[in-house]
Motif scaffolding. Sequence first.
Motif, PDB file in Angstrom:
ATOM      1  N   CYS A 113       0.839  -1.214  -0.060  1.00  0.00           N
ATOM      2  CA  CYS A 113      -0.158  -0.070   0.076  1.00  0.00           C
ATOM      3  C   CYS A 113       0.899   1.258   0.091  1.00  0.00           C
ATOM      4  O   CYS A 113       1.955   1.144   0.585  1.00  0.00           O
ATOM      5  N   VAL A 152      -7.773  -4.707   4.487  1.00  0.00           N
ATOM      6  CA  VAL A 152      -7.949  -3.815   3.550  1.00  0.00           C
ATOM      7  C   VAL A 152      -9.024  -3.851   2.765  1.00  0.00           C
ATOM      8  O   VAL A 152      -9.606  -4.731   2.411  1.00  0.00           O
ATOM      9  N   GLY A 231      -3.196   0.231  -3.202  1.00  0.00           N
ATOM     10  CA  GLY A 231      -2.718  -1.040  -2.783  1.00  0.00           C
ATOM     11  C   GLY A 231      -2.682  -2.082  -3.776  1.00  0.00           C
ATOM     12  O   GLY A 231      -3.247  -2.253  -4.839  1.00  0.00           O
TER      13      GLY A 231
END
Length: 454
Positions: A113, A152, A231
């Motif tokens: 990321c 995430v 990401g």
Amino acid sequence: MCVSIFNFKNALQVVAFAVFLCVWVGVCDGGSFLGSTLVAQTEISCTGVISLSVGESSVTNSLPGMREDGFVDLFNGKNLRGWKQRNGTATYEVVDGTILGRTAQGSPNSFLCSEKEYGDFELVFEVKVDKGLNSGVQIRSLSKPDYKEGRVHGPQVEIEWDPGESGYIYSEGTKRGWVSPTRTQKNVFKNEGWNEYRVLADGSRLQTWINGTHVEDIEMPAIESMKGFLGLQVHGVKKNSGPFRVQWRNIRIREISGDERRETRAFKGTPKVDGKIDDLWAGVPRVLTSRSIDEVDELSGDQKASTAWVRCLWDEGHLYCLAEVTDDAIASEAGDEWDRDGVEFFIDRNYARTSTYDDDDAQYRTEPSGNESTGSENDLSTYKSAVTKTKNGYIVEVCIDIKGEVGKKIGFDVQVNNDPGDGRRMSAMKWNDASNDTYFDMSDAGTLEMVKGN
Ligand code: BGC
């Protein structure tokens, strides 16, 4: 590091020195002064003192380095500075100027990321992936301790072998699945070799291209996040499969400033103007009145601005707009109509962007009570509206006289006025022009294009 101080007596000397400096730096840098390898900053104070500082970045080619085209390189080709791994145990390493991601047995999805967060931007990168590995690039994504222990999550631009769903948008880690309702584009992703992706995220509108072909153009649902990190995903794999590789290179981003002119599209269709959302509105692009008119922002404490999601349809004689307004306290006491809760539509029919209203320009306003009004020169006989109340606000649906045809562009803006109960307007949220001038000046309105649609 601050290396020297010079004193100058007049502006000419300052300019001459600046020119010399550019030439000198250009020579030292093999002529690529505008590239990202050497950053020299000059500060010219009003007393004519120049201090030249050569930052750390001058020797390490580090981030951020602004390129000539306004993009910043997010990967320096040498190390993973500016990036941080979250979630799984897939590996990321720098190989031959690329970021090489490799799957790991037993690992959930892994993400490399960006340390920085981005909201509105144009992102370009190249990617190549092994057959059988699903991958993607997260945008506007988040990782929070109180959400699935840092999982995430956020919108993902899909990467996979053709035929697949490359370039379409998936809501990673949220259980909401695909954001892109249809995913039909094929033969765009090159299975062997590099693919260039372009992602344009501007407000609620998200567009993608692969190898120059336009793949997706979608209004993001309000529930998807509007700002967050990028990401690079290496997907988890089934037991005893892999390892698979995915590689990225030439990752660069251009942030879009909050005041860039916005564009939207109206689909063809004739709805019933009754303040209800009939089926025709499904799939029509939506825009959000997300820009605050600075001079009108006087909200205090826990008072919230009212905003609207707005969609448009058109037919031969009309433009229809449907504004779904969020407003937790409807107020209509103020003396002037624009000080009360309500929605205003601004129309530049001939798209001439004049700074004073011509006959084709108009401002129309409807309040939750159904009361309609307009700026003094405009004619309300070209306007019809209907209002319904909702759980968290109200809907205004309008019909505006205008000749419609495929490909026609007009100047367009929408404004939501909000009186939180103080007897006057305390917030006004616009779609495009954040000034309070649109009721007499259409030069900074947004653009609406009439297209065929679904
Ligand atoms: C503006 C007001 C203006 C009014 C005139 C509104 O859109 O925000 O400031 O006085 O139009 O009709």
